[in-house]
Design a protein around this motif. Structure first.
Motif, mmCIF file in Angstrom:
data_model
loop_
_atom_site.group_PDB
_atom_site.id
_atom_site.type_symbol
_atom_site.label_atom_id
_atom_site.label_comp_id
_atom_site.label_asym_id
_atom_site.label_seq_id
_atom_site.Cartn_x
_atom_site.Cartn_y
_atom_site.Cartn_z
ATOM 1 N N LEU A 18 0.986 -1.076 -0.089
ATOM 2 C CA LEU A 18 0.192 0.135 -0.078
ATOM 3 C C LEU A 18 0.750 1.156 0.037
ATOM 4 N N SER A 19 1.678 1.288 0.728
ATOM 5 C CA SER A 19 2.743 2.586 0.934
ATOM 6 C C SER A 19 3.519 2.506 -0.431
ATOM 7 N N ARG A 20 3.990 1.433 -0.899
ATOM 8 C CA ARG A 20 4.657 1.625 -2.301
ATOM 9 C C ARG A 20 3.537 2.093 -3.300
ATOM 10 N N ILE A 21 2.544 1.763 -3.327
ATOM 11 C CA ILE A 21 1.355 2.219 -4.351
ATOM 12 C C ILE A 21 1.283 3.737 -4.216
ATOM 13 N N ILE A 22 1.249 4.123 -3.005
ATOM 14 C CA ILE A 22 0.851 5.563 -2.636
ATOM 15 C C ILE A 22 2.027 6.386 -3.040
ATOM 16 N N PHE A 23 3.131 5.773 -2.918
ATOM 17 C CA PHE A 23 4.429 6.585 -3.232
ATOM 18 C C PHE A 23 4.498 6.538 -4.882
ATOM 19 N N GLY A 24 4.117 5.342 -5.414
ATOM 20 C CA GLY A 24 4.247 5.001 -6.925
ATOM 21 C C GLY A 24 3.271 6.046 -7.428
ATOM 22 N N ALA A 25 2.217 6.744 -6.950
ATOM 23 C CA ALA A 25 1.219 7.457 -7.465
ATOM 24 C C ALA A 25 2.003 9.002 -7.992
ATOM 25 N N ARG A 26 3.211 9.326 -7.119
ATOM 26 C CA ARG A 26 3.638 10.461 -7.431
ATOM 27 C C ARG A 26 4.403 10.422 -8.642
ATOM 28 N N ILE A 27 5.178 9.213 -8.675
ATOM 29 C CA ILE A 27 6.037 9.164 -10.234
ATOM 30 C C ILE A 27 4.952 9.036 -11.277
ATOM 31 N N SER A 28 3.836 8.291 -11.141
ATOM 32 C CA SER A 28 3.157 7.742 -12.283
ATOM 33 C C SER A 28 2.525 9.078 -12.743
ATOM 34 N N LEU A 29 1.700 9.884 -11.803
ATOM 35 C CA LEU A 29 1.083 10.936 -12.161
ATOM 36 C C LEU A 29 2.150 12.023 -12.837
ATOM 37 N N ARG A 30 3.039 12.261 -12.230
ATOM 38 C CA ARG A 30 3.945 13.128 -12.778
ATOM 39 C C ARG A 30 4.504 13.044 -14.079
ATOM 40 N N VAL A 31 4.931 11.880 -14.227
ATOM 41 C CA VAL A 31 5.255 11.386 -15.622
ATOM 42 C C VAL A 31 4.350 11.373 -16.561
ATOM 43 N N GLY A 32 3.220 10.821 -16.446
ATOM 44 C CA GLY A 32 2.009 10.947 -17.360
ATOM 45 C C GLY A 32 1.546 12.343 -17.479
ATOM 46 N N LEU A 33 1.819 13.264 -16.857
ATOM 47 C CA LEU A 33 1.255 14.742 -17.016
ATOM 48 C C LEU A 33 2.256 15.460 -17.723
ATOM 49 N N LEU A 34 3.315 15.257 -17.199
ATOM 50 C CA LEU A 34 4.517 16.032 -18.011
ATOM 51 C C LEU A 34 4.882 15.474 -19.269
ATOM 52 N N ALA A 35 4.953 14.246 -19.461
ATOM 53 C CA ALA A 35 5.088 13.896 -20.914
ATOM 54 C C ALA A 35 4.130 14.194 -21.863
ATOM 55 N N VAL A 36 2.652 14.110 -21.559
ATOM 56 C CA VAL A 36 1.554 14.648 -22.199
ATOM 57 C C VAL A 36 1.551 16.027 -22.440
ATOM 58 N N ALA A 37 2.067 17.032 -21.429
ATOM 59 C CA ALA A 37 1.843 17.958 -21.790
ATOM 60 C C ALA A 37 2.960 18.516 -22.701
ATOM 61 N N ILE A 38 4.405 17.912 -22.576
ATOM 62 C CA ILE A 38 5.472 18.239 -23.621
ATOM 63 C C ILE A 38 4.916 17.749 -24.924
ATOM 64 N N ALA A 39 4.448 16.529 -24.936
ATOM 65 C CA ALA A 39 4.086 15.879 -26.345
ATOM 66 C C ALA A 39 2.916 16.857 -27.191
ATOM 67 N N LEU A 40 2.165 16.969 -26.208
ATOM 68 C CA LEU A 40 0.801 17.936 -26.487
ATOM 69 C C LEU A 40 1.313 19.136 -27.351
ATOM 70 N N SER A 41 2.029 20.040 -26.500
ATOM 71 C CA SER A 41 2.021 21.382 -26.959
ATOM 72 C C SER A 41 2.997 21.305 -28.371
ATOM 73 N N VAL A 42 3.865 20.654 -28.151
ATOM 74 C CA VAL A 42 4.980 20.415 -29.218
ATOM 75 C C VAL A 42 4.300 19.899 -30.821
ATOM 76 N N GLY A 43 3.448 18.764 -30.329
ATOM 77 C CA GLY A 43 2.634 18.276 -31.425
ATOM 78 C C GLY A 43 1.637 19.169 -31.918
ATOM 79 N N THR A 44 0.854 19.839 -30.903
ATOM 80 C CA THR A 44 -0.071 20.696 -31.557
ATOM 81 C C THR A 44 0.330 21.787 -32.414
ATOM 82 N N VAL A 45 1.556 22.576 -31.999
ATOM 83 C CA VAL A 45 1.982 23.436 -32.563
ATOM 84 C C VAL A 45 2.516 22.950 -34.161
ATOM 85 N N LEU A 46 3.188 21.873 -34.099
ATOM 86 C CA LEU A 46 3.631 21.213 -35.439
ATOM 87 C C LEU A 46 2.582 20.924 -36.248
#
Lengths: 326, 298
Positions: free
Chosen positions: B89-117
């Motif tokens: 349970l503790s590992r899943i709770i801490f894992g949420a930090r990484i998963s959410l951060r990576v997911g949001l950041l990666a999409v934010a970067i990909a989306l903005s560059v992809g949308t402009v291009l």
């Protein structure tokens, strides 16, 4: 003599497709005086819309390109202006109403915002002032409770209402020239009359000159001072509306007028001009109308007649008219 | 018009400005969608959990007690323990930090560059379109995970590099979707009309075309967050992404794989966490699309 606002001279707009060059507009000339209404009449594909888009310099390019001629507006050749200057003219000095009121408003913005946009672009007013002016424009176009309607989305409005919004948008900066590309074609007949009346009313109020693009001769009779009849990318006849209806000179104009059904006569079959508009890529060597013309002679098939003035303000391009093309 | 009538009219204008707030309108429509709201609540909760992980997690996610390894779920360890005796349970709770951060950041970067291009390619067409899209085609012709691995090999291991690698390999897809939508939207008469009132190309793209292509972008973006989470998991599984002993759902899934038959909770709970999060993003994306598009309004 009223002064000239717009003078189109030998305008040529061609489309360069893989299959070949389409001369959609091929040497069109006409002029428009201040505050006057000129109707540009013709069948689909005769080049009337392309002429109007050329004046706005909104030809989709590629594949289209204005290849020759000049468009003098207030003594300034629009074709020589840099794009930046041209943007300052669009929506400000020259504006346009489109055929389809259902699709010419952006569905994601409230109509007031869209009217305000032109004002913000050209008049340096802030959002709030522009919005108030937009409401005022809507009121002028006869939309009931405009201060509410301005905050509605296009999908909440009927076709006639949207066309009123388009008119409000086009006239918001008090342009000197309004190009109306079949503004009533998509509307039903009762609404058509209202919209035309509104345009006339606002024209008088603002002193706007109008180029009315249409294939509806009833609209011509109702609205215009003068008319230019187009066929295959060329003007074939230019006259005042009275002259045109009373004594059409070009056989094509006569054909168009004969095609109008009349209430007082009972006929089994409506008149129609034989044949179809030729492919612009393979125009006949002679007069473009000759293959369909009931009066064509051999010289009509051999050489193309020029548009010449047969009497003051009256022009026609036909071999058969006395003094015409001679 | 009399002065009082004028005043009343301008007051009505001000009233309308307040009552017709587009944000409120959007919120009203989103609230009607039960599944989207449930997903939103779940994701907000998950975000809070991720932020306050050190206070919420019952145990340390990294230090385990070896003698407690591979325990089944109990009142002491709600979701059991892994092979090193760490609380899942503790590992899943801490894992949420990484998963959410990576997911949001990666999409934010990909989306903005992809949308402009994509919007540049779609709007201007011709040679510009050809250059941009052929480049995207080249990138799309590699299997995305393989390409991500190649980028990781070049950039080095670690979470930040995983974000960069994932955003680079997912970007062409956004560019393609945006280009396609722009191509169809720019043919509309209102785009012509926007040009006819003297707008610049940039204003036409961003003010008039973009809001009309936002729906597919949002849907793809939310789906993309799930893809990014899954790809992070895959990179973690291959030992390229998040480095042990840091807790990350994909890494946990990979590590638990060898104990799948005698201790299924090792793979089950991280799997459930991934599935729920991915599903919540997808449902929320659908809800956002419906709520943001005035054309779908009844």
């Amino acid at each position: 003599m009223s002064d000239v606002l717009l003078k189109v001279d030998n305008l040529k707009t061609h489309f360069f497709l893989d299959e070949g060059v389409v001369p959609a507009v091929d040497g069109v000339s006409f002029h428009l005086n201040r505050g006057e209404t000129l109707a540009v009449v013709g069948e689909s594909g005769s080049g009337k819309s392309i002429t109007s888009l050329s004046i706005m310099r909104l030809i989709p390019s590629p594949p289209g390109r204005i290849v020759g001629g000049s468009i003098y507006f207030n003594g300034q050749d629009l074709l020589k202006l840099p794009e930046k200057e041209m943007r300052r003219i669009r929506g400000n000095k020259i504006s346009m109403i489109f055929q389809e009121p259902m699709t010419s408003l952006n569905p994601v913005y409230r109509v007031g915002d869209q009217i305000a946009e032109a004002l913000i672009n050209h008049q340096g007013v802030n959002k709030k002032e522009a919005m108030e002016k937009a409401v005022e424009m809507l009121r002028l176009t006869g939309i009931p409770s405009p201060e509410k309607r301005a905050y509605e989305f296009p999908h909440q409005m009927s076709g006639g209402m949207r066309q009123r919004v388009m008119i409000a948008m086009a006239l918001s900066c008090r342009p000197e020239l309004l190009i109306a590309d079949e503004p009533t074609t998509a509307l039903d007949v009762t609404i058509q009359a209202q919209i035309l009346e509104l345009m006339q009313e606002l024209q008088e109020k603002f002193g706007t000159a109008i180029i009315m693009i249409t294939h509806d001769l009833a609209v011509v009779a109702e609205m215009a001072d003068r008319a230019a009849v187009m066929y295959c990318g060329k003007v074939v006849e230019e006259a005042t509306v009275e002259e045109l209806f009373e004594k059409p000179l070009h056989p094509y104009t006569r054909g168009l007028l004969a095609s109008i059904p009349r209430v007082e006569e009972e006929v089994d079959k409506l008149y129609m001009i034989e044949g179809t508009v030729p492919n612009l890529m393979h125009l006949p060597a002679g007069c473009a109308f000759a293959p369909r013309c009931p009066e064509a002679e051999s010289r009509c098939h051999r050489a193309r007649p020029e548009l010449v003035e047969v009497s003051p303000g009256r022009k026609v391009s036909c071999w058969l008219v006395e003094g015409g093309a001679g | 018009m009399s002065e009082t009538a004028k005043a009343a009219a301008s007051e009505a204008v001000l009233d309308n400005i307040e009552t017709y707030s587009p944000v409120r309108e959007f919120w009203r429509r989103l609230r009607k969608n039960k599944l989207a709201m449930a997903s939103l609540v779940f994701l907000v909760g998950l975000t809070l959990v991720a932020i306050f992980a050190p206070y919420i997690a019952p145990y340390d996610p990294i230090d385990g007690v070896m003698s407690d390894s591979l325990q089944k779920p109990s009142s002491e360890h709600w979701l059991g323990t892994d092979e090193l005796g760490r609380d899942i349970l503790s590992r899943i709770i801490f894992g949420a930090r990484i998963s959410l951060r990576v997911g949001l950041l990666a999409v934010a970067i990909a989306l903005s560059v992809g949308t402009v291009l994509g919007s540049i390619a779609g709007y201007f067409g011709g040679r510009i379109d050809n250059i941009i899209m052929r480049f995207m085609d080249v990138m799309l012709s590699f299997p995305s995970l393989l390409l991500a691995i190649a980028f990781m090999a070049a950039l080095g291991k670690g979470v930040e590099n995983a974000v960069i690698a994932i955003s680079i390999v997912t970007m062409p897809e956004y560019a393609r979707i945006v280009r396609g939508s722009v191509l169809s939207v720019k043919e509309n008469e209102y785009v012509q009309a926007a040009r006819a009132i003297g707008n610049k190309d940039a204003a036409i793209i961003f003010k008039h075309i973009m809001p009309n292509v936002i729906a597919p972008i949002i849907v793809r973006g939310t789906l993309g967050i799930s893809t990014a989470i899954l790809e992070t998991a895959a990179l973690g599984f291959l030992g390229l992404g998040v480095q042990p002993p840091d807790a990350e759902w994909g890494t946990m899934l990979g590590a638990g794989r060898s104990y799948m038959f005698n201790a299924p909770h090792l793979v089950m709970f991280p799997g459930i966490a991934i599935t729920l999060t991915v599903m919540a993003f997808n449902l929320l994306g659908d809800g956002l699309r419906d709520a943001l598009d005035p054309r779908l309004k009844q």
